[in-house]
Design a protein around this motif. Structure first.
Motif, PDB file in Angstrom:
ATOM      1  N   ALA A 115       0.818  -1.220   0.000  1.00  0.00           N
ATOM      2  CA  ALA A 115       0.000   0.000   0.000  1.00  0.00           C
ATOM      3  C   ALA A 115       0.848   1.265   0.000  1.00  0.00           C
ATOM      4  N   VAL A 116       2.150   1.105  -0.278  1.00  0.00           N
ATOM      5  CA  VAL A 116       3.031   2.270  -0.212  1.00  0.00           C
ATOM      6  C   VAL A 116       2.488   3.370  -1.129  1.00  0.00           C
ATOM      7  N   GLY A 117       2.482   4.570  -0.590  1.00  0.00           N
ATOM      8  CA  GLY A 117       2.012   5.713  -1.355  1.00  0.00           C
ATOM      9  C   GLY A 117       0.512   5.925  -1.284  1.00  0.00           C
ATOM     10  N   SER A 118      -0.238   4.955  -0.767  1.00  0.00           N
ATOM     11  CA  SER A 118      -1.687   5.133  -0.706  1.00  0.00           C
ATOM     12  C   SER A 118      -2.025   6.092   0.430  1.00  0.00           C
ATOM     13  N   SER A 119      -3.039   6.901   0.203  1.00  0.00           N
ATOM     14  CA  SER A 119      -3.430   7.886   1.213  1.00  0.00           C
ATOM     15  C   SER A 119      -3.937   7.198   2.470  1.00  0.00           C
ATOM     16  N   THR A 120      -4.577   6.029   2.312  1.00  0.00           N
ATOM     17  CA  THR A 120      -5.109   5.303   3.467  1.00  0.00           C
ATOM     18  C   THR A 120      -3.979   4.829   4.364  1.00  0.00           C
ATOM     19  N   ALA A 121      -2.973   4.183   3.777  1.00  0.00           N
ATOM     20  CA  ALA A 121      -1.846   3.675   4.560  1.00  0.00           C
ATOM     21  C   ALA A 121      -1.085   4.826   5.215  1.00  0.00           C
ATOM     22  N   ASN A 122      -0.839   5.886   4.469  1.00  0.00           N
ATOM     23  CA  ASN A 122      -0.110   7.025   5.019  1.00  0.00           C
ATOM     24  C   ASN A 122      -0.861   7.657   6.184  1.00  0.00           C
ATOM     25  N   ALA A 123      -2.181   7.738   6.063  1.00  0.00           N
ATOM     26  CA  ALA A 123      -2.984   8.315   7.138  1.00  0.00           C
ATOM     27  C   ALA A 123      -2.903   7.461   8.394  1.00  0.00           C
ATOM     28  N   MET A 124      -2.908   6.141   8.240  1.00  0.00           N
ATOM     29  CA  MET A 124      -2.811   5.258   9.391  1.00  0.00           C
ATOM     30  C   MET A 124      -1.464   5.396  10.089  1.00  0.00           C
ATOM     31  N   ILE A 125      -0.410   5.484   9.312  1.00  0.00           N
ATOM     32  CA  ILE A 125       0.926   5.662   9.887  1.00  0.00           C
ATOM     33  C   ILE A 125       0.993   6.979  10.654  1.00  0.00           C
ATOM     34  N   ASP A 126       0.439   8.027  10.072  1.00  0.00           N
ATOM     35  CA  ASP A 126       0.433   9.332  10.739  1.00  0.00           C
ATOM     36  C   ASP A 126      -0.362   9.277  12.045  1.00  0.00           C
ATOM     37  N   GLU A 127      -1.445   8.503  12.059  1.00  0.00           N
ATOM     38  CA  GLU A 127      -2.250   8.383  13.278  1.00  0.00           C
ATOM     39  C   GLU A 127      -1.453   7.706  14.391  1.00  0.00           C
ATOM     40  N   VAL A 128      -0.683   6.674  14.053  1.00  0.00           N
ATOM     41  CA  VAL A 128       0.157   6.000  15.054  1.00  0.00           C
ATOM     42  C   VAL A 128       1.184   6.972  15.609  1.00  0.00           C
ATOM     43  N   ARG A 129       1.829   7.713  14.736  1.00  0.00           N
ATOM     44  CA  ARG A 129       2.854   8.667  15.170  1.00  0.00           C
ATOM     45  C   ARG A 129       2.249   9.771  16.033  1.00  0.00           C
ATOM     46  N   GLN A 130       1.068  10.230  15.649  1.00  0.00           N
ATOM     47  CA  GLN A 130       0.417  11.278  16.431  1.00  0.00           C
ATOM     48  C   GLN A 130       0.018  10.761  17.805  1.00  0.00           C
ATOM     49  N   ALA A 131      -0.489   9.533  17.860  1.00  0.00           N
ATOM     50  CA  ALA A 131      -0.865   8.944  19.148  1.00  0.00           C
ATOM     51  C   ALA A 131       0.353   8.805  20.048  1.00  0.00           C
ATOM     52  N   ALA A 132       1.470   8.357  19.482  1.00  0.00           N
ATOM     53  CA  ALA A 132       2.699   8.224  20.266  1.00  0.00           C
ATOM     54  C   ALA A 132       3.161   9.591  20.776  1.00  0.00           C
ATOM     55  N   TYR A 133       3.112  10.585  19.891  1.00  0.00           N
ATOM     56  CA  TYR A 133       3.501  11.954  20.258  1.00  0.00           C
ATOM     57  C   TYR A 133       2.657  12.473  21.422  1.00  0.00           C
ATOM     58  N   GLU A 134       1.354  12.306  21.324  1.00  0.00           N
ATOM     59  CA  GLU A 134       0.462  12.812  22.374  1.00  0.00           C
ATOM     60  C   GLU A 134       0.664  12.064  23.689  1.00  0.00           C
ATOM     61  N   GLN A 135       0.901  10.768  23.619  1.00  0.00           N
ATOM     62  CA  GLN A 135       1.106   9.995  24.844  1.00  0.00           C
ATOM     63  C   GLN A 135       2.404  10.387  25.546  1.00  0.00           C
ATOM     64  N   ILE A 136       3.452  10.632  24.776  1.00  0.00           N
ATOM     65  CA  ILE A 136       4.721  11.041  25.392  1.00  0.00           C
ATOM     66  C   ILE A 136       4.560  12.396  26.073  1.00  0.00           C
ATOM     67  N   LEU A 137       3.873  13.317  25.433  1.00  0.00           N
ATOM     68  CA  LEU A 137       3.617  14.613  26.066  1.00  0.00           C
ATOM     69  C   LEU A 137       2.806  14.428  27.341  1.00  0.00           C
ATOM     70  N   SER A 138       1.869  13.487  27.318  1.00  0.00           N
ATOM     71  CA  SER A 138       1.075  13.206  28.513  1.00  0.00           C
ATOM     72  C   SER A 138       1.962  12.688  29.639  1.00  0.00           C
TER      73      SER A 138
END
Length: 244
Positions: A115-138
């Motif tokens: 799924a490389v390059g697909s908007s769906t896959a990229n969005a999911m990866i970004d969601e994981v990174r954002q969740a990790a970012y928010e949890q570390i700040l927490s």
């Protein structure tokens, strides 16, 4: 003699079963190597029935990625109780549990796989990174991060991701060492920024405020304090006017 009767599944139950079966297969081998026929056999249904629930392998693959992404994101969740270093180390333990159990699936999620390059896959990866970012700040107890802290945490999330991917290629460094190193890496990145910014200095002070000497961050400070005189003795003093 009792004859076993296969229970008929509802639509959503069957979809979730197929996603689970696909995720197990994608976690063991590269998604490119897994066929619809294998998924159908593992699920105990026919190939046409798989297509009844998913239009193709790509859609099933993306559904499996979605479940993997959601599970991975939860690995950063940790109650804000006890010293920071111990909390972060538990987070890294759960993160690497996922990486260890779902090696090819983790690689596919982070590298895109079919799924490389697909908007769906990229969005999911970004969601994981954002969740990790928010949890570390927490974990740091910060709702509105200074610009430098935001940069540091996002850089560290990328570092954790790339470290895990490299570790999967041979597992040449013990897991426990990498988990501890990544906790230390976050503290070190914050400390470097603290040398340039008073807000970051306050963040680092907060990180260490309740850290016991035998905790992950306490041990890092002890090691750096011990090695500092040796390092400074070998480093020539900068010449006057040579820069900051």
């Amino acid at each position: 003699m009792t004859t076993g009767v296969r229970r008929r599944m509802g639509v959503e139950e069957r979809r979730q079963q197929l996603i689970g079966v696909a995720l197990d297969l994608f976690s063991a081998r590269s998604p490119d190597e897994v066929s619809i026929d294998e998924i159908a056999t593992a699920a105990g249904i026919s190939r046409p029935l798989v297509y009844h629930y998913f239009p193709g392998k790509q859609s099933l693959y993306e559904a499996a990625l979605r479940r993997a992404a959601e599970e991975l994101a939860t690995r950063f969740e940790e109650p804000r109780e006890g010293p920071l270093g111990a909390r972060l180390l538990r987070v890294m333990g759960r993160y690497f549990d996922f990486v260890d159990d779902h090696g090819p699936g983790f690689s596919a999620l982070m590298r895109g796989g079919p799924a490389v390059g697909s908007s769906t896959a990229n969005a999911m990866i970004d969601e994981v990174r954002q969740a990790a970012y928010e949890q570390i700040l927490s974990h740091l107890g910060i709702d509105e991060p200074p610009v430098r802290l935001s940069l540091v945490v996002r850089s560290w999330v990328s570092l954790a991701e790339s470290t895990a991917l490299l570790w999967l290629d041979g597992r040449r460094i013990p897991r426990a060492e990498l988990e501890l190193q990544l906790v230390h890496d976050l503290a070190a990145l914050c400390a470097v920024s603290a040398a340039y910014d008073d807000e970051m200095a306050a963040v680092v002070a907060g990180m260490l405020e309740h850290e016991p000497l035998n905790g992950p961050l306490g041990r890092l400070v002890t090691r750096l304090t011990a090695v500092a005189p040796t390092v400074m003795a070998r480093v020539p003093l900068p010449r006057s006017g040579s820069g900051s």
